[in-house]
Design an enzyme around this catalytic site. Structure first.
Site, PDB file in Angstrom:
ATOM      1  N   GLY A  10      12.705   3.731 -11.026  1.00 55.00           N
ATOM      2  CA  GLY A  10      11.612   3.206 -10.293  1.00 55.00           C
ATOM      3  C   GLY A  10      11.280   1.857 -10.925  1.00 55.00           C
ATOM      4  O   GLY A  10      11.415   1.633 -12.025  1.00 55.00           O
ATOM      5  N   SER A  11      10.727   0.889 -10.004  1.00 61.60           N
ATOM      6  CA  SER A  11      10.520  -0.325 -10.423  1.00 61.60           C
ATOM      7  C   SER A  11       9.091  -1.144  -9.879  1.00 61.60           C
ATOM      8  O   SER A  11       8.994  -2.082  -9.730  1.00 61.60           O
ATOM      9  CB  SER A  11      11.466  -1.368 -10.154  1.00 61.60           C
ATOM     10  N   GLY A  12       8.297  -0.224  -9.171  1.00 59.44           N
ATOM     11  CA  GLY A  12       7.085  -0.594  -8.459  1.00 59.44           C
ATOM     12  C   GLY A  12       5.918  -0.814  -9.707  1.00 59.44           C
ATOM     13  O   GLY A  12       6.358  -0.848 -10.821  1.00 59.44           O
ATOM     14  N   TRP A  14       3.406   0.925 -11.082  1.00 54.76           N
ATOM     15  CA  TRP A  14       3.210   1.914 -12.122  1.00 54.76           C
ATOM     16  C   TRP A  14       4.583   1.944 -12.997  1.00 54.76           C
ATOM     17  O   TRP A  14       4.489   2.352 -14.247  1.00 54.76           O
ATOM     18  CB  TRP A  14       2.933   3.365 -11.502  1.00 54.76           C
ATOM     19  N   ALA A 156      -2.259   0.896 -12.489  1.00 52.28           N
ATOM     20  CA  ALA A 156      -1.149   0.297 -13.280  1.00 52.28           C
ATOM     21  C   ALA A 156      -1.567  -1.202 -14.086  1.00 52.28           C
ATOM     22  O   ALA A 156      -1.274  -1.389 -15.104  1.00 52.28           O
ATOM     23  CB  ALA A 156      -0.135  -0.036 -12.417  1.00 52.28           C
ATOM     24  N   LYS A 207      -5.582  14.106  -5.208  1.00 52.19           N
ATOM     25  CA  LYS A 207      -6.402  13.211  -5.244  1.00 52.19           C
ATOM     26  C   LYS A 207      -6.181  11.878  -4.235  1.00 52.19           C
ATOM     27  O   LYS A 207      -7.147  11.179  -3.893  1.00 52.19           O
ATOM     28  CB  LYS A 207      -6.931  12.599  -6.721  1.00 52.19           C
ATOM     29  N   ASN A 272      -5.196   3.564  -2.230  1.00 50.53           N
ATOM     30  CA  ASN A 272      -5.534   4.308  -1.034  1.00 50.53           C
ATOM     31  C   ASN A 272      -7.127   3.934  -0.437  1.00 50.53           C
ATOM     32  O   ASN A 272      -7.261   3.879   0.595  1.00 50.53           O
ATOM     33  CB  ASN A 272      -5.695   5.966  -1.507  1.00 50.53           C
ATOM     34  N   LYS A 303       3.568   0.876  -2.198  1.00 46.73           N
ATOM     35  CA  LYS A 303       3.377   2.490  -1.210  1.00 46.73           C
ATOM     36  C   LYS A 303       2.168   2.985  -1.440  1.00 46.73           C
ATOM     37  O   LYS A 303       2.019   3.246  -2.431  1.00 46.73           O
ATOM     38  CB  LYS A 303       4.764   2.939  -1.222  1.00 46.73           C
ATOM     39  N   GLN A 305       0.404   6.458  -0.805  1.00 46.65           N
ATOM     40  CA  GLN A 305       0.806   7.818  -0.932  1.00 46.65           C
ATOM     41  C   GLN A 305      -0.126   8.691  -0.050  1.00 46.65           C
ATOM     42  O   GLN A 305       0.309   9.648   0.426  1.00 46.65           O
ATOM     43  CB  GLN A 305       0.938   8.443  -2.300  1.00 46.65           C
TER      44      GLN A 305
HETATM   45  P1  NAD Z   1       4.733   0.742  -5.767  1.00 46.17           P
HETATM   46  O1  NAD Z   1       3.979   1.482  -4.821  1.00 46.17           O
HETATM   47  O2  NAD Z   1       4.177  -0.244  -6.627  1.00 46.17           O
HETATM   48  O3  NAD Z   1       6.270   0.066  -5.397  1.00 46.17           O
HETATM   49  C1  NAD Z   1       6.982   0.812  -4.373  1.00 46.17           C
HETATM   50  C2  NAD Z   1       8.406   0.951  -5.031  1.00 46.17           C
HETATM   51  O4  NAD Z   1       9.203   1.613  -4.236  1.00 46.17           O
HETATM   52  C3  NAD Z   1       9.153  -0.296  -5.359  1.00 46.17           C
HETATM   53  O5  NAD Z   1       9.580  -0.017  -6.777  1.00 46.17           O
HETATM   54  C4  NAD Z   1      10.207  -0.476  -4.331  1.00 46.17           C
HETATM   55  O6  NAD Z   1      11.358  -1.189  -4.730  1.00 46.17           O
HETATM   56  C5  NAD Z   1      10.423   1.104  -4.028  1.00 46.17           C
HETATM   57  N1  NAD Z   1      11.123   1.277  -2.690  1.00 46.17           N
HETATM   58  C6  NAD Z   1      11.016   0.860  -1.549  1.00 46.17           C
HETATM   59  N2  NAD Z   1      11.881   1.335  -0.647  1.00 46.17           N
HETATM   60  C7  NAD Z   1      12.519   2.083  -1.508  1.00 46.17           C
HETATM   61  C8  NAD Z   1      13.544   2.995  -0.956  1.00 46.17           C
HETATM   62  N3  NAD Z   1      13.991   3.166   0.463  1.00 46.17           N
HETATM   63  N4  NAD Z   1      14.165   3.991  -2.025  1.00 46.17           N
HETATM   64  C9  NAD Z   1      13.796   3.741  -3.051  1.00 46.17           C
HETATM   65  N5  NAD Z   1      12.792   3.012  -3.481  1.00 46.17           N
HETATM   66  C10 NAD Z   1      12.026   2.239  -2.770  1.00 46.17           C
HETATM   67  O7  NAD Z   1       5.296   1.896  -6.909  1.00 46.17           O
HETATM   68  P2  NAD Z   1       4.542   2.725  -8.063  1.00 46.17           P
HETATM   69  O8  NAD Z   1       2.995   2.164  -8.255  1.00 46.17           O
HETATM   70  O9  NAD Z   1       5.443   2.590  -9.383  1.00 46.17           O
HETATM   71  O10 NAD Z   1       4.367   4.220  -7.531  1.00 46.17           O
HETATM   72  C11 NAD Z   1       5.264   5.226  -8.012  1.00 46.17           C
HETATM   73  C12 NAD Z   1       4.489   6.595  -8.106  1.00 46.17           C
HETATM   74  O11 NAD Z   1       3.643   6.473  -9.069  1.00 46.17           O
HETATM   75  C13 NAD Z   1       3.658   6.853  -6.981  1.00 46.17           C
HETATM   76  O12 NAD Z   1       3.891   8.089  -6.555  1.00 46.17           O
HETATM   77  C14 NAD Z   1       2.333   6.729  -7.020  1.00 46.17           C
HETATM   78  O13 NAD Z   1       1.385   7.411  -6.488  1.00 46.17           O
HETATM   79  C15 NAD Z   1       2.185   6.847  -8.616  1.00 46.17           C
HETATM   80  N6  NAD Z   1       1.299   6.043  -9.270  1.00 46.17           N
HETATM   81  C16 NAD Z   1       0.886   4.784  -9.122  1.00 46.17           C
HETATM   82  C17 NAD Z   1       0.012   3.998  -9.932  1.00 46.17           C
HETATM   83  C18 NAD Z   1      -0.526   2.812  -9.620  1.00 46.17           C
HETATM   84  O14 NAD Z   1      -1.320   2.085 -10.199  1.00 46.17           O
HETATM   85  N7  NAD Z   1       0.358   1.886  -8.803  1.00 46.17           N
HETATM   86  C19 NAD Z   1      -0.566   4.737 -10.886  1.00 46.17           C
HETATM   87  C20 NAD Z   1      -0.418   6.015 -11.259  1.00 46.17           C
HETATM   88  C21 NAD Z   1       0.601   6.702 -10.551  1.00 46.17           C
HETATM   89  P1  13P Z   2      -3.199   4.506  -5.841  1.00 47.00           P
HETATM   90  O1  13P Z   2      -2.175   4.839  -5.400  1.00 47.00           O
HETATM   91  O2  13P Z   2      -4.497   4.794  -4.726  1.00 47.00           O
HETATM   92  O3  13P Z   2      -3.585   3.265  -6.058  1.00 47.00           O
HETATM   93  O4  13P Z   2      -3.647   5.473  -7.094  1.00 47.00           O
HETATM   94  C1  13P Z   2      -3.364   5.133  -8.323  1.00 47.00           C
HETATM   95  C2  13P Z   2      -3.164   6.140  -9.169  1.00 47.00           C
HETATM   96  O5  13P Z   2      -2.574   7.247  -9.006  1.00 47.00           O
HETATM   97  C3  13P Z   2      -4.225   5.857 -10.568  1.00 47.00           C
HETATM   98  O6  13P Z   2      -3.828   6.990 -11.682  1.00 47.00           O
END
Ligand code: NAD
Ligand code: 13P
Length: 356
Positions: A10-12, A14, A156, A207, A272, A303, A305
């Site tokens: 993964g590379s989003g 978080w 993140a 949540k 969200n 993205k 969720q």
């Molecule tokens: P993100 O939402 O920032 O980014 C989306 C990611 O999806 C990108 O890396 C993109 O390259 C990838 N992507 C797009 N299309 C794709 C495909 N077809 N196949 C595979 N990958 C694809 O991602 P994130 O913030 O790292 O979120 C990952 C998880 O972490 C989620 O479940 C989210 O709920 C959770 N999370 C996020 C945060 C936060 O603050 N962002 C915090 C805690 C938990």
């Molecule tokens: P959001 O996807 O709503 O930004 O939530 C991030 C998260 O899970 C923080 O712990």
């Protein structure tokens, strides 16, 4: 001594905040150097300003699309091929949006190093005809490896800024959890161990539905009392639903940072909340927008969720005849699908009936 190699899938936002912490930890060369310095990160390849995103990350050490403000560290290596990214890994960290996880796991079947262990940072679940499946269960089932979870109030960008945050590692296998704790723990990132992995993952998943309700409250222009009502009822439904699906889930998990902590953080500062707030404002202004449209505009590739999770959870509630017991989940789902106007977001409170 064995030196463990770590890979991030993964590379989003978080995933980048997490790999930055891991890379800070694996880089330390001391007497008990247990980890290989380089951390391979699988990047879903795309073009960024005419160049491949992996090349940009490997040249600048920054992911300019998903985590632009932060240097990931020189020892993070972006890899476009998922099998190459995990092939040598002893510790695999999954952090992709939940809707992509099944496809990701399928690509890794038979490609994992024997003895590898996994942890999931993904928040979400999958609904199959035979029932719900948490992401850690999917990893275990498809890849045949142990998978713990890391959950908490972990927005993140705040972690990138090294602001104090807490997380739990929910585990079945204590040895694996202790190893993962070493790669995540930082002075600003406090990681404790929790022997309730299912409870922790359910909290992180559910949540996101409550955060949509909180965003609607903000979009309606209501104040802290109303948001507190959504958060309180949300926590009640998160606990009830988790325990109804998985009776082993512990009550005190909901008082941890993965429970009330993450719920509060997301309902005030999450994506969200933001998108649901703008969606509600657009509805009230008589210029409705779709969640997809707002996600693309406001999150720029990140993205959402909550909408998917709300629909997934509602499918379970419907199948089991439980909708009446979950007035907040059900009302939020009715609103996002256009069956109720957003003003009903707080209509689940005592005495009011939820609307089907
Ligand atoms: P993100 O939402 O920032 O980014 C989306 C990611 O999806 C990108 O890396 C993109 O390259 C990838 N992507 C797009 N299309 C794709 C495909 N077809 N196949 C595979 N990958 C694809 O991602 P994130 O913030 O790292 O979120 C990952 C998880 O972490 C989620 O479940 C989210 O709920 C959770 N999370 C996020 C945060 C936060 O603050 N962002 C915090 C805690 C938990
Ligand atoms: P959001 O996807 O709503 O930004 O939530 C991030 C998260 O899970 C923080 O712990």
């Amino acid at each position: 001594m064995q030196r463990y190699s770590v890979a991030m899938v993964g590379s989003g936002a978080w995933a980048c905040a997490a790999v930055r912490m891991i890379a800070q930890n694996t880089q330390v060369d001391d007497a008990a150097d247990e980890f290989v310095d380089d951390v391979r990160m699988w990047v879903y390849e795309e073009d960024f300003e005419g160049k491949k995103l992996t090349e940009v990350i490997n040249t600048t050490h920054v992911n300019p699309k998903y985590f632009p403000e932060f240097d990931l560290g020189p020892n993070v290596v972006a890899v476009p091929n998922i099998v190459d990214a995990v092939a040598d890994a002893d510790l695999i960290v999954f952090c992709a949006p939940h809707q992509f996880m099944h496809n990701i796991c399928k690509q890794l079947v038979g490609k994992i190093k024997p003895g590898a262990m996994a942890i999931s940072l993904t928040k979400g679940m999958r609904v199959r005809p035979e029932g719900p499946q948490l992401i850690s269960q999917m990893v275990r089932r498809l890849l045949g490896i142990d998978c713990c979870v890391l959950m908490g109030a972990n927005i993140a960008t705040d972690i990138g800024r090294e602001q104090l945050s807490e997380a739990v590692i929910g585990y079945d296998n204590l040895d694996a959890a202790q190893l993962f704790q070493k790669i995540f723990q930082r002075p600003y990132f406090r990681v404790s161990l929790l022997p309730d992995p299912v409870g922790a993952e359910m909290c992180g998943t559910l949540k996101n539905i409550v955060a949509l309700g909180a965003g609607m409250v903000d979009g309606l222009g209501l104040g802290p009392n109303s948001k507190a009502a959504v958060i309180r009822q949300g926590l009640v439904e998160m606990r009830a639903f988790s325990k109804a699906l998985y009776p082993s889930v512990r009550d005190d998990t909901f008082m941890e940072c993965c429970g009330i902590g993450d719920l509060v953080a997301t309902c005030y500062g999450g994506r969200n909340r933001l998108v649901a707030c703008e969606w509600t404002k657009a509805q009230l202004a008589g210029k409705p927008r779709t969640f997809e449209d707002l996600e693309a505009e406001l999150l720029k590739g990140q993205k959402l969720q909550g909408v998917l999770t709300s629909n997934e959870v509602q499918e379970i509630l419907k199948m089991r005849g439980w909708e009446g017991q979950y007035p907040l989940f059900t009302t939020v789902n009715r609103i996002i699908n256009g069956y109720l106007p957003p003003k009903y977001a707080v209509d689940f409170v005592a005495g009011a009936k939820y609307h089907i």
